[in-house]
Structure formats: structure tokens, C-alpha cells
Scaffold this active site. Structure first.
Site, PDB file in Angstrom:
ATOM      1  N   MET A  72      -8.104   5.696   2.897  1.00 25.51           N
ATOM      2  CA  MET A  72      -8.235   6.857   2.018  1.00 25.51           C
ATOM      3  C   MET A  72      -6.983   7.134   1.198  1.00 25.51           C
ATOM      4  SD  MET A  72     -11.304   7.949   2.441  1.00 25.51           S
ATOM      5  CE  MET A  72     -11.131   9.488   1.567  1.00 25.51           C
ATOM      6  N   ARG A  73      -5.929   6.341   1.392  1.00 26.08           N
ATOM      7  CA  ARG A  73      -4.699   6.605   0.653  1.00 26.08           C
ATOM      8  C   ARG A  73      -4.923   6.460  -0.852  1.00 26.08           C
ATOM      9  NH1 ARG A  73      -1.366   3.735   3.401  1.00 26.08           N
ATOM     10  NH2 ARG A  73      -0.370   5.434   4.542  1.00 26.08           N
ATOM     11  N   ALA A  74      -5.773   5.537  -1.261  1.00 25.39           N
ATOM     12  CA  ALA A  74      -6.030   5.339  -2.687  1.00 25.39           C
ATOM     13  C   ALA A  74      -6.631   6.590  -3.318  1.00 25.39           C
ATOM     14  CB  ALA A  74      -6.962   4.145  -2.888  1.00 25.39           C
ATOM     15  N   ASP A 132       0.812  -1.212   0.000  1.00 25.08           N
ATOM     16  CA  ASP A 132       0.000   0.000   0.000  1.00 25.08           C
ATOM     17  C   ASP A 132       0.847   1.263   0.000  1.00 25.08           C
ATOM     18  OD1 ASP A 132      -2.619   1.249   0.152  1.00 25.08           O
ATOM     19  OD2 ASP A 132      -2.059   1.838   2.179  1.00 25.08           O
TER      20      ASP A 132
END
Length: 688
Positions: A275-277, A194
Site C-alpha cells: 500500500m505504500r504506492a 521501494d
């Protein structure tokens, strides 16, 4: 002359080239993970793009590459005043070797100065060198877990914290993380996966002309690297100028609410975690607009950004390769066509019309969703594919195995995997870092100190070294603040952690196991154990036996996904050559001991204990089991026997192997809370 292969001379691999260039335009995208088979120029492309990175301004003499306009107030070489001299140098590309030590990565106390001068001096590591540059990890999936943990911390906080041996140091460490890997050698931990902003898959071209051009350019480079680089110098300069122009334009790119809603809808539609995506996709879409010379983000930018940023983040089964359903992506984006604010709509005609009420293609449309996609009820596509591929209707009708030694039943689907009990190898090993059995490792909790073995000093135990040298200071004529230390005083730390093992599965695929529901449960159990091995960083191998012989279905490998794939297609039927399976396991383990003596094996035999074929099959199987036990092979027998009448043959096999016997129900972590105690008692009884 060591000349880097020009980036512009690389043939093909458009997705990889684009992903690397977008990171050069906007380092905030977060790096690239390059997945692909061996020999596809992954490393060549990464090293080539590093030469295109704009130069960085640094404070002269600062070992931590502080920016003159905003120096790090906590820099160990600081504080830096306003009058500090500055310099400009190329952006660094720092390579992290897979076998690097923890000290080399984060830095450590300068032991020589500490002992000889009595001062605390910090020696920076690779995280300091990579600040404001590129940190490149080749074969990142083989990186040791303790180094992965350190990388995760630095990537998350933008700083490296060193608290060890009386040294407390914090320094900035913001870098572009680029990794390459061959999925056949194992997957990455989800946490590290990720951290990569983008991911791309590369494969060798199957086009003859393109392969010819690759070979032609490579041979020309090998013949005269300098002349080859000069030939492409003009295109390299033009690419640098375009990167610089895109960087200058990037702050002016407008990411409107419409684009943000598209990004949020796509990320939610693919059920990504966290929420990183969303953030990475937004940054990538902005970089794409700047790269194209635009100040508005279009739907096409969002689509391309999602294809690069989401495949490795979408929720999927443990052994599924990263990927993205492009039809589903287009379906989500099509919902926003009515409020498209950009003047350049997507010209592609494949999808439905903007209002979603009918076809919009030259063929008259009206097509149903692809068979591989989700159905109208929203059922995920992955389970449909597994069920359809496990027992396709055309293969169930005809009788199988008419001409073979062992008649085959159609392969059945594995039951859903579950969390299993942890089985480990008794004793204290010294194998590769992992999470299964106790072992002496290069990191972990310190349990003592010892003299260096083999003439090489491992991790220095400072307190024990000082304690050994202290009584001799007067006799050695110490006169200054430093400590007089001789080689005989050196002590290395003894640390205990956990190791990864070789888990060798011996799976009974005979006719006695062929009942569909029973074999489905057995496959589900083996799949669960494979998942456990994946999480504990083990190597795995698989032997199957049926008919008249045993077969090495999967030689020992780090790719647990390959084991799951072989298990999925495993046929059943025929007699039960249990002895052949055990003897084949003995041979595989013998070869692996020569290749990697420090990796201890764990034998997992999945069978009902029956043995047929040849004279005295049970006695021959018992002798083979005692042979394995005599060599100290740790083992576990998973008893698959079912029904009201049970022969207990798996229990006898476990007695001969000297290992515990567990049923399929007892294999579950949430069943039989006393199983661990039972296993220990069994091992003690076997030893007695």
C-alpha cells in the site's frame, strides 16, 4: 569561494526539478531516486535544491536536532525542558559516501572516553546529522548491503537504534532520502527501491540549443561562481517564497474520495505490491495541488503523481527497467471522467471521450490500443514484446550467414528463468560484500579477534582489547577508573560474512547448440544464473564462442541487466572453438585479477563439451582447461548435451577444470536434492 550552483539555473530536466520541489513542499512524499547516464547534472540538481529548503528550529546544543515544539523524549542529549534555548539553522544536506563504515552511519561508542575515563559515551553518526534534513547518497546502487539494511530500518521506523559494545541508544532520524545512480552500473535492491517516494529518469538533451545553453552557463559559473549565483539570486528567492507558500497551503488541500478512488484504481491496475504506492501517490498529488496554488486535487494531479511514484514499484520482469505505460494510465483514469468533481477537467484531447463509447479527437479516432500495450484479452505487454523481438517474422524467412565465417541462426527467446542452485568459490575470501561465498568482511558474525594488520585498526574488539590490557595495569601504574591501554593491546574483530564474486560465463553459441528448443533452454538457464548473480551482488562477464573465435560479449560489470540484454540477442551457428573460449576466459580473469585482486572468480562454462576446428581440438580445449585449473579458478560446467546418445564430453571438461558438472535439470534448485553433496564430493575427488 565554494558556491552551490543555483537550482534555477539548471537547464531542462523538468521531471527531476518537479520531483525535488515537491519533496521540498512535502517531505512526507519520501524522497527521490534519480536514475540517469553519467554527466547529466544529477548531483548538481540535488545540491541545488537543498539550499531552497526552509530553515529548521532546533534546541540549542542538541546533537540530534530536536524540535523545540516537540522534543524527542528519548533523545540521548535530553531530556529537554520547556525552558531549553532554541536556535534556527538551515536544513542540512548530509552526504553518505558509498564507502562509509557502519560506525560512521549509525554512530558508535566513543572508544577513547570509554577506555580512558571509564564512561559510556555515544558519538552520533550521519543518521543523526540528517534528522529533519536531506540524506543524499550518490551512486546509491553501489552502496554496501549492510549500509542498505541500516538505511531501510531507519527509513521505515523514523528512528535509529544502536545496540552494540554495551551501548543502547535510540534517537529520531526522519530525513528526506535522495539518491542518484547510473543504471549501467547495476540496479538497486527492491527493498531500498521501494523506500524512495518518487523516481525520475534523466538523460542529456539532444537539442543543440539546449546543450549550448548548458555549456554556456557552466562556463560562466566556473569563471565566477559568486557573480553567477548573484545573477540568479532573485529567482532563487522567488522559488523559496513559492515553496514556503505551498507548504502553508498544503494542510488545506482537499483530497476527495474521487481522487482517492482514482489513485487506488491506478495502483491496482499496475499491480504494485503493498500500500505504500497508494500513500505516496496521494501525498504527491496533494503536493502538486499546493504547488499550483489550488486546494483541490484534480485528475491531472493524480496522473502526474502516478508518473513519478509508480514506475519503480510496478511489477515487472527482473531485468526490465522501471517505466509506466501512459496509455494504460490514461485508460484507467478515463473510467472516472463521469464523476469528475473538479471544475477544471483535463483539456488533453488524445484519449477517448468521457463515456468511453467513441473517439473524441480531431482525427475521427477509433484507434486500437498501441502494439506495445496489453491486448484485448488482458495479456501483459512485456512477454509480447520479448516474443516479438526474439524471432521477428521478417528475419526468419531469408537464409542467414551467407557471407560470414559462421552462419547465424535467428536469435531465439530464452525460456522462463527459474531459481538455481547456489554455487560458490571454495575457501575463505576477503572480497567485496555480497551473498555468495564465505569471506572475512567488515561486518557479519564475529568469529574471533586478531592484532591489526597493515598498521590500520578495523572494527575494534573491545573485550579482546580489555583482556589484552588487563594483566599489565599494575605495572603501568594505573591509579584512576580508566584503563591504561597501549597500541599493542588493540585487537580488531574478525568477522565472517559473504562476498560477491566475479561470475564469468563462457557460453557455447556454435551450431551444435543451435536447435531452437535446445538453445531456448540454454538461454533460460543462463538467464536464471544471471538472476542469481544479481541477487547475490556479483559482478558478471560473458564470453561467447562460435565459428573460428571467441568474443567478449560483455566485459566484467555490475550491470546484470546488460548481460541479459546481450544474451537475448545472442546468435548461434558455426563450429565450436571451445579452446578459444577458455583461453579468452583466462585472459579476462588475468586482467581482472590486476584490477581487483580481492574479488575471486567463478567460471561457468555452458556447453555440450564438443570441440571442432583445427588440429586436435579436444586436446587443446583440455590443455586450456588445465591452465585455468592450475591457477585455482573455481568453475562449474553446465552440460547442455541432450538426446538418447550422449558422448559425455562435458564431463571430461569438468574433470580437466576441476569443477562439478551439472545438467540443465540439475541446475534447478527444486531438483536433485543431493546435488550439493555431489559437488562437494567432486571437489574433494579433484583435490585428491
Amino acid at each position: 569561494m565554494n558556491t552551490t550552483y543555483p537550482f534555477t539555473a539548471i537547464v531542462g530536466m523538468e521531471d527531476l526539478r518537479l520531483a525535488l520541489l515537491l519533496n521540498a513542499v512535502s517531505p512526507a512524499v519520501g524522497g527521490v531516486l534519480v536514475r540517469g547516464e553519467k554527466g547529466t547534472a544529477k548531483s548538481t540538481a540535488v545540491r541545488g535544491v537543498a539550499t531552497l529548503m526552509p530553515p529548521v528550529a532546533v534546541i540549542d546544543g542538541c546533537r540530534f536536532s530536536c524540535d523545540p515544539t516537540s522534543p524527542d523524549p528519548a533523545c540521548p542529549d535530553g531530556p529537554h525542558g520547556a525552558d531549553a534555548l532554541s536556535d534556527t539553522r538551515p536544513a542540512r544536506m548530509v552526504e553518505l559516501p558509498v564507502g562509509a563504515s557502519e560506525d560512521r552511519l549509525v554512530g558508535a561508542l566513543d572508544i577513547e572516553r570509554a577506555l580512558s575515563e571509564g564512561v559510556k559515551a555515544f558519538e552520533p553518526g550521519l543518521l543523526a546529522d540528517a534528522h529533519r534534513g536531506v540524506l543524499y547518497v550518490d551512486e546509491v546502487n553501489l552502496l554496501h548491503d549492510h549500509l542498505v539494511d541500516l538505511l531501510l530500518d531507519a527509513a521505515a521506523m523514523g528512528a535509529s537504534y544502536v545496540e552494540r559494545e554495551g551501548v543502547s541508544v535510540r534517537h529520531a532520524s526522519r530525513f528526506l532520502l535522495v539518491g542518484t545512480m547510473n543504471p549501467e552500473e547495476g540496479e538497486l535492491r527492491p527493498q531500498l527501491l521501494d523506500r524512495f517516494g518518487l523516481t525520475v529518469e534523466v538523460a542529456a538533451s539532444r537539442e543543440t540549443d539546449e546543450r549550448v545553453e548548458v555549456v554556456r552557463r557552466r562556463l560562466a559559473y566556473d569563471e565566477d561562481p559568486a557573480a553567477f549565483a548573484a545573477k540568479w539570486a532573485a529567482e532563487e528567492d522567488a522559488l523559496r517564497e513559492r515553496i514556503a507558500a505551498a507548504r502553508a497551503l498544503l494542510p488545506g488541500v482537499r483530497l476527495g474520495d474521487g481522487a482517492l478512488r482514482r489513485i487506488a484504481a491506478v495502483c491496482a491496475g499496475f499491480e504494485v505490491d503493498g500500500m505504500r504506492a497508494d500513500i505516496v501517490t496521494a501525498r504527491t498529488a496533494s503536493a502538486l495541488a499546493a504547488w499550483a496554488g489550488r486546494t483541490d486535487v484534480t485528475t491531472a494531479d493524480v496522473r502526474q503523481a502516478a508518473l513519478l511514484s509508480l514506475p519503480h514499484r510496478r511489477r515487472r520482469n527482473p531485468f526490465d527497467a522501471p517505466g509506466l505505460d501512459e496509455d494504460k494510465l490514461d485508460e484507467i483514469l478515463d473510467r472516472f471522467e463521469d464523476d469528475e468533481p473538479e471544475p477544471e477537467p483535463d483539456p488533453e484531447p488524445e484519449g477517448p471521450d468521457p463515456d468511453g463509447e467513441g473517439p473524441d479527437g480531431p482525427d475521427g479516432g477509433g484507434q486500437q490500443p498501441p502494439q506495445d500495450g496489453p491486448g484485448p484479452d488482458g495479456t501483459p505487454d512485456v512477454p509480447q514484446q520479448r516474443e516479438g523481438s526474439d524471432a521477428p517474422a521478417p528475419q526468419e524467412a531469408p537464409a542467414s550467414g551467407s557471407g560470414g565465417v559462421a552462419p547465424e541462426a535467428p536469435a531465439v527467446a530464452a525460456a522462463d528463468p527459474f531459481r538455481t542452485r547456489r554455487f560458490d568459490v571454495p575457501g575463505l575470501g576477503e572480497g567485496a560484500d555480497g551473498r555468495r561465498s564465505r569471506a572475512l568482511t567488515a561486518h557479519g558474525r564475529t568469529t574471533g579477534a586478531r592484532r591489526p594488520r597493515g598498521g590500520t585498526l578495523g572494527k575494534l574488539h573491545v573485550a579482546a582489547t580489555v583482556q589484552a590490557a588487563a594483566p599489565h595495569q599494575r605495572a603501568r601504574g594505573r591509579s584512576g577508573p580508566g584503563l591504561v591501554v597501549r597500541r599493542d593491546d588493540l585487537r580488531e574483530a574478525v568477522r565472517e560474512g559473504r562476498e560477491g564474486n566475479l561470475v564469468l560465463f563462457v557460453v557455447d553459441a556454435s551450431g551444435s547448440m543451435a536447435a531452437r528448443k535446445r538453445m531456448s533452454a540454454v538461454k533460460g538457464a543462463v538467464l536464471s544464473l544471471l538472476l542469481d548473480a544479481y541477487q547475490r551482488r556479483d559482478k558478471i562477464g560473458m564470453i561467447t564462442f562460435r565459428g573460428a573465435e571467441a568474443e567478449v560479449a560483455l566485459p566484467p560489470t555490475s550491470s546484470v541487466e546488460a548481460g541479459a540484454a546481450r544474451l537475448e540477442k545472442l546468435p548461434t551457428g558455426g563450429r565450436t572453438p571451445l579452446a578459444a573460449g577458455l583461453l579468452q576466459a583466462h585472459e579476462v580473469l588475468r586482467v581482472e585479477r590486476l584490477r581487483d585482486p580481492s574479488r575471486r572468480p567463478l567460471l561457468v562454462v555452458v556447453t555440450d563439451g564438443r570441440a571442432t576446428g583445427g588440429p586436435e581440438p579436444l586436446e587443446r580445449a583440455s590443455r586450456a582447461a588445465r591452465l585455468l585449473a592450475g591457477e585455482g579458478t573455481a568453475s562449474v560446467v553446465v552440460d547442455c548435451e541432450s538426446g538418447p546418445v550422449r558422448l559425455g564430453l562435458a564431463g571430461e571438461l569438468g574433470l580437466a577444470l576441476g569443477g562439478p558438472v551439472v545438467t540443465l535439470d540439475e541446475l534447478r534448485a527444486d531438483n536433485v536434492s543431493a546435488l550439493v553433496r555431489t559437488v562437494r564430493n567432486t571437489n574433494s575427488r579433484r583435490a585428491a
